[in-house]
Design a protein around this motif. Structure first.
Motif, short mmCIF file in Angstrom:
data_model
loop_
_atom_site.label_atom_id
_atom_site.label_comp_id
_atom_site.label_asym_id
_atom_site.label_seq_id
_atom_site.Cartn_x
_atom_site.Cartn_y
_atom_site.Cartn_z
N ALA A 163 44.21 42.01 42.27
CA ALA A 163 45.35 42.20 41.31
C ALA A 163 45.92 42.63 40.09
O ALA A 163 46.53 43.81 40.27
CB ALA A 163 45.32 40.62 40.83
N THR A 164 44.75 42.97 39.31
CA THR A 164 44.20 43.85 38.88
C THR A 164 44.49 45.68 39.06
O THR A 164 44.73 46.11 38.10
CB THR A 164 43.05 43.82 37.85
OG1 THR A 164 42.36 41.87 37.48
CG2 THR A 164 42.41 44.10 36.32
N VAL A 165 44.07 45.50 40.15
CA VAL A 165 44.15 47.42 40.25
C VAL A 165 45.19 47.56 40.85
O VAL A 165 45.86 48.46 40.62
CB VAL A 165 42.55 47.91 41.09
CG1 VAL A 165 42.80 48.49 40.99
CG2 VAL A 165 41.28 47.59 40.34
N GLY A 225 52.32 40.45 40.64
CA GLY A 225 52.07 39.00 40.10
C GLY A 225 52.20 38.47 41.93
O GLY A 225 51.50 37.19 41.85
N VAL A 226 52.68 38.92 42.96
CA VAL A 226 52.17 38.85 44.40
C VAL A 226 50.59 38.97 44.32
O VAL A 226 50.50 37.85 45.25
CB VAL A 226 52.92 40.25 45.56
CG1 VAL A 226 52.28 40.12 46.16
CG2 VAL A 226 54.09 40.55 45.03
N LEU A 227 50.14 39.44 44.61
CA LEU A 227 48.49 39.97 44.41
C LEU A 227 47.67 38.90 44.06
O LEU A 227 47.03 38.38 44.40
CB LEU A 227 47.77 41.03 44.17
CG LEU A 227 48.55 42.27 44.88
CD1 LEU A 227 48.09 42.87 44.40
CD2 LEU A 227 47.96 42.09 46.46
N TYR A 228 48.48 38.42 42.85
CA TYR A 228 48.10 37.41 41.85
C TYR A 228 47.89 36.01 43.02
O TYR A 228 47.47 35.13 42.94
CB TYR A 228 48.51 37.01 41.05
CG TYR A 228 47.41 37.55 39.49
CD1 TYR A 228 45.88 37.72 39.55
CD2 TYR A 228 48.00 38.34 38.24
CE1 TYR A 228 45.28 37.68 38.86
CE2 TYR A 228 46.88 39.03 37.72
CZ TYR A 228 45.91 38.66 37.64
OH TYR A 228 44.69 39.45 36.56
N ALA A 229 48.76 35.94 43.47
CA ALA A 229 49.81 34.33 44.44
C ALA A 229 48.89 34.99 46.15
O ALA A 229 48.89 33.11 46.09
CB ALA A 229 50.70 34.58 44.64
N ALA A 230 48.59 35.30 45.92
CA ALA A 230 48.13 35.62 47.01
C ALA A 230 46.70 35.54 47.15
O ALA A 230 45.70 34.84 48.30
CB ALA A 230 48.35 37.68 48.03
#
Length: 382
Positions: free
Chosen positions: A253-255, A265-270
């Motif tokens: 999510a950071t990168v 946000g989508v990557l954190y949620a994933a």
């Protein structure tokens, strides 16, 4: 301004009801009756008492059963706190101002450290919450059946449920306030930054649990004994390694989310979804197997965790109940007092997971504590 009292922090302090310039010294004590509202001392002493009892239980566990895992977990969580928190509180001092800025401010409580930055209950909440989550998973025998990594994933999931009950309520009751335009906090999930929902609620306890079980827990389960010096250096390594894990685990999510709050946000949620879809089937399958007698039972029983988890759920339920009138009267996510509200439906889901996990710990076989295997005559090499 006092001790790095930046303009952003000073503004957050005023909105929370105290003066940044008057928050004094390395340690400060206040009258509980003079705090922002009655919920602050209730939260504070519930968390502090739980952390103290968890430490006492960990010491007794080591002395009576020769199992240092709980003690290493307690101090490993505390070591993690002192690695992670100071750069957040004093970004200018630690050279992280450009990246982190001022992310949030805690309100002042009965006991505070570092010029109003670090309430005592925050020091206590790290080892308490880690103990509750780790021990509930350990009592269900997940580590013994599924190994270090999958057990750690389950710890992250359970910790997330307990933590978000608290995290979703804090801004409304002025336990802390987030900086709304800080890029590190974006995107928000109602009143809470999504990075907090994922990283501090799920990924850091997952990282800590993995390190504790890898460096100590699995060896204790195999009957190995450790000397005091071996435990000390392992605890330090656990605190440092778990801190590295907090930077490594959110890297997708950071990168991947650079330049886009939505993508981040989508990557954190994933990542949170991945933890959830792994943990729920494992916990359910293990609980069912223990009930049927087709899986090896837990190595020990921890009544302190069982009952204090209930205390936590009941107290947080009462605090949430006290906040509901203002919650339902809020307009556009903000109460009449100007405080942001969390997500009630998400919190209800977290309550359900926490209650189900605690209930599971009561409904599986509960062997009496038995001494660990006799220590080897020669201490294992460091």
């Amino acid at each position: 301004m006092a001790a790095g009292c930046s303009p952003t922090f000073a503004d957050l302090a005023v909105r929370l009801g105290f003066s940044c310039e008057e928050a004094g010294g390395l340690v400060e004590f206040r009258n509980p009756a003079d705090l922002e509202n009655w919920t602050l001392p209730v939260l504070e002493w519930m968390i502090v008492l739980g952390a103290v009892l968890a430490l006492v239980h960990a010491i007794l566990r080591l002395r009576r059963q020769g199992d240092p895992t709980n003690l290493v977990l307690w101090f490993g969580a505390t070591a993690f706190l002192f690695v992670i928190e100071p750069p957040i509180y004093f970004p200018a001092t630690f050279g992280t101002e450009e990246y982190l800025g001022t992310m949030f401010a805690h309100n002042v409580f009965t006991v505070d450290f570092l010029w109003g930055r670090l309430p005592l209950y925050i020091v206590a909440i790290y080892p308490l919450m880690a103990t509750l989550a780790f021990e509930l998973v350990r009592m269900l025998g997940v580590f013994r059946r599924y190994g270090v990594f999958l057990g750690a994933v389950c710890v992250g999931f359970v910790h997330h449920a307990f933590y978000e009950i608290f995290d979703q309520l804090g801004p409304q009751l002025r336990w802390w306030e987030w900086t709304l335009d800080n890029k590190v906090n974006l995107p928000f999930f109602d009143a809470v930054p999504l990075p907090s929902v994922v990283v501090f609620a799920a990924l850091w306890p997952m990282s800590l649990a993995l390190c504790v079980q890898f460096f100590v827990g699995r060896h204790v389960d195999a009957g190995r004994a450790f000397s005091g010096l071996q435990l000390v250096w392992r605890t330090v390594v656990i605190g440092l390694t778990a801190s590295i894990g907090v930077f490594v685990l959110p890297l997708p999510a950071t990168v991947g989310g650079l330049g886009s709050d939505t993508v981040r946000g989508v990557l954190y949620a994933a990542e949170l979804v991945a933890v959830t879809v792994v943990a729920i089937p494992l916990l359910a399958r293990q609980w069912s197997a223990l009930r049927r007698g087709t899986a090896t039972g837990p190595a020990y029983s921890n009544d302190f965790v069982r009952y204090y988890a209930i205390v936590y759920i009941v107290v947080m339920g009462a605090l949430w109940a006290s906040a509901l009138p203002d919650f339902f009267a809020a307009t556009d996510g903000v109460t009449a007092n100007g405080d942001p509200i969390g997500n009630l439906w998400y919190t209800i889901g977290c309550f359900a997971v926490a209650i189900a996990t605690v209930a599971a710990s009561f409904t599986v076989p509960r062997p009496a504590d038995t001494p660990a295997p006799e220590p080897q005559s020669v201490a294992a090499p460091a």
